[in-house]
Design a protein around this motif. Sequence first.
Motif, PDB file in Angstrom:
ATOM      1  N   PRO A 247     -10.171  -5.325 -12.638  1.00 33.95           N
ATOM      2  CA  PRO A 247      -8.977  -4.828 -11.942  1.00 33.95           C
ATOM      3  C   PRO A 247      -8.944  -5.259 -10.484  1.00 33.95           C
ATOM      4  O   PRO A 247      -9.947  -5.184  -9.778  1.00 33.95           O
ATOM      5  CB  PRO A 247      -9.114  -3.304 -12.065  1.00 33.95           C
ATOM      6  N   THR A 248      -7.814  -5.725 -10.025  1.00 34.29           N
ATOM      7  CA  THR A 248      -7.641  -6.116  -8.630  1.00 34.29           C
ATOM      8  C   THR A 248      -6.382  -5.469  -8.087  1.00 34.29           C
ATOM      9  O   THR A 248      -5.441  -5.177  -8.823  1.00 34.29           O
ATOM     10  CB  THR A 248      -7.515  -7.649  -8.485  1.00 34.29           C
ATOM     11  N   PHE A 249      -6.366  -5.263  -6.797  1.00 36.52           N
ATOM     12  CA  PHE A 249      -5.228  -4.639  -6.136  1.00 36.52           C
ATOM     13  C   PHE A 249      -4.756  -5.562  -5.007  1.00 36.52           C
ATOM     14  O   PHE A 249      -5.520  -5.882  -4.109  1.00 36.52           O
ATOM     15  CB  PHE A 249      -5.625  -3.273  -5.585  1.00 36.52           C
ATOM     16  N   PRO A 250      -3.512  -6.042  -5.081  1.00 34.18           N
ATOM     17  CA  PRO A 250      -3.028  -6.993  -4.084  1.00 34.18           C
ATOM     18  C   PRO A 250      -2.894  -6.364  -2.703  1.00 34.18           C
ATOM     19  O   PRO A 250      -2.563  -5.184  -2.567  1.00 34.18           O
ATOM     20  CB  PRO A 250      -1.656  -7.405  -4.637  1.00 34.18           C
ATOM     21  N   THR A 251      -3.167  -7.165  -1.706  1.00 30.47           N
ATOM     22  CA  THR A 251      -2.964  -6.739  -0.328  1.00 30.47           C
ATOM     23  C   THR A 251      -1.576  -7.184   0.112  1.00 30.47           C
ATOM     24  O   THR A 251      -1.286  -8.378   0.190  1.00 30.47           O
ATOM     25  CB  THR A 251      -4.022  -7.368   0.605  1.00 30.47           C
ATOM     26  N   ARG A 252      -0.710  -6.243   0.380  1.00 28.46           N
ATOM     27  CA  ARG A 252       0.663  -6.553   0.780  1.00 28.46           C
ATOM     28  C   ARG A 252       0.771  -6.580   2.302  1.00 28.46           C
ATOM     29  O   ARG A 252       0.108  -5.816   2.998  1.00 28.46           O
ATOM     30  CB  ARG A 252       1.637  -5.534   0.196  1.00 28.46           C
ATOM     31  N   TYR A 253       1.596  -7.459   2.779  1.00 27.15           N
ATOM     32  CA  TYR A 253       1.815  -7.564   4.217  1.00 27.15           C
ATOM     33  C   TYR A 253       3.212  -8.116   4.460  1.00 27.15           C
ATOM     34  O   TYR A 253       3.891  -8.576   3.543  1.00 27.15           O
ATOM     35  CB  TYR A 253       0.760  -8.471   4.858  1.00 27.15           C
ATOM     36  N   GLU A 254       3.652  -8.055   5.694  1.00 32.02           N
ATOM     37  CA  GLU A 254       4.977  -8.567   6.044  1.00 32.02           C
ATOM     38  C   GLU A 254       4.910 -10.085   6.183  1.00 32.02           C
ATOM     39  O   GLU A 254       4.125 -10.610   6.964  1.00 32.02           O
ATOM     40  CB  GLU A 254       5.471  -7.951   7.352  1.00 32.02           C
ATOM     41  N   PRO A 255       5.707 -10.811   5.436  1.00 33.41           N
ATOM     42  CA  PRO A 255       5.652 -12.275   5.508  1.00 33.41           C
ATOM     43  C   PRO A 255       6.303 -12.811   6.777  1.00 33.41           C
ATOM     44  O   PRO A 255       7.195 -12.170   7.350  1.00 33.41           O
ATOM     45  CB  PRO A 255       6.440 -12.708   4.270  1.00 33.41           C
TER      46      PRO A 255
END
Length: 470
Positions: free
Chosen positions: A83-91
């Motif tokens: 299981p992996t969890f994406p790191t979200r950020y402002e593009p």
Amino acid sequence: MDCFQTVSRLKGSLCHQLLFIIIWLSSIQELVALQTPLEPTQIPSMSELASAPHTQLFDPIEISPAVIPHYPNPGEPLPPMFPTFPTRYEPVLTGKCPVNFSLISSLMDKTASDCSQPFAALVGNVICCPQLSSLLHIFQGFYSINSDKLVLQDAVANYCFTDIISILASRGANSTIPTLCSVKSLNLTGGSCPVNDVATFEKTVNTSKLLEACSTVDPLKECCRPVCQPAIMDAALQISGRQLTVNEYKNMEGELNHIDSLNDCKRVVYSYLSRKLTSDAANTAFRILSACKVNKVCPLSFKQPSEVIKACRNVAAPSPSCCSSLNTYVAGVQKQMLITNRQAIICATVFGSMLRKGGVMTNIYELCDVDLKDFSIQAYGQQGCLLRSLPADMIFDNATGFSFTCDLSDNIAAPWPSSSSISSVSLCAPEMSLPALPKSETLKNHGCGGGELELLVPIFSFFVLSTLLY
């Protein structure tokens, strides 16, 4: 009084019990697969199989990473099922693509999920790239919805393409997907297609016929009895100015410029469809069309199986050295990518043809118990995972991370080719069938009507195997 009347009147009859035993055995098989733990030293791998839509008796297995133990070596590459969890950020956007991306946010999220790190390369052929291609088609139509154009100009296409990839990466997608899926900003332009505006398109193409054929694409019929695909090709031929039939198009060897022009015009047709359909309807249709394409070929690479040929050339009975060599080879193939059930049939046939060409005449798949699922990713180090031939998506859950649905847990034998020639494998022919499921000797009971009960197991197997054709 026949067997079925006996079953309905006699609750404890043998037929009644056998019906429940068959259903119970299938349920136990899935339960055991889900309870198989992952050995710490085993790294799951990938491959293929042949299956299809689930029936009421056979639901697909949900491979949820939540049941996988904590991975003890965080510094090493993650196994494909972890299981992996994406790191979200402002593009960071170029600011030069005049589009409100929030209006297609859900489609962007789906694409980012399907192309997530670190799964993109493993599911690229079946999940990621078809969804990314669909997104670009829909964006092309979405961008020009308020104009008469069906394509983007080169400079704007470059800015918008860069922004699309940046947004996808900011939502957890692999930033290398343009290379992985062989897409570029030119995919948003008209290329060399001579028609790129709505007015000319609608004057040239019978749009009513096109929309009727592609507004609703039947996922179970389109690949074998296509309706939308020939309509798109016909429209592309018309706007390209080429007066060719589809068969003539297939025989255009050496005319690369004309083929490129037709492919460019097909993208223009997709853009027009995107303007006329909702994004969900367009995405569903485009994904089904992609599934028809990817399920026609084996995407795996097979190195020359010289060691397998050497160990298995003259065997006529199960051989430890032959089976060991074969299993080692297949284990290496598993690590390439996740493929569908239909692709698995083709891949098994291609590999078997290579073995026959090298002199292996005996069906070593049968001797060594090689099943279609053995070409697939190994969930928990034990259970092969094969995707359905229908479009599939990665599933993200805030608690469990990414997972995907596997199909067909039964041990369907890998098909051994009848010759060494690698002829195309048609999964649409009426005579196409898969090897029968293993039958238990305990089911061969002649009670309750004799011959009528003997039909129970073949009929039951037919309901299971019939789903594999779609």
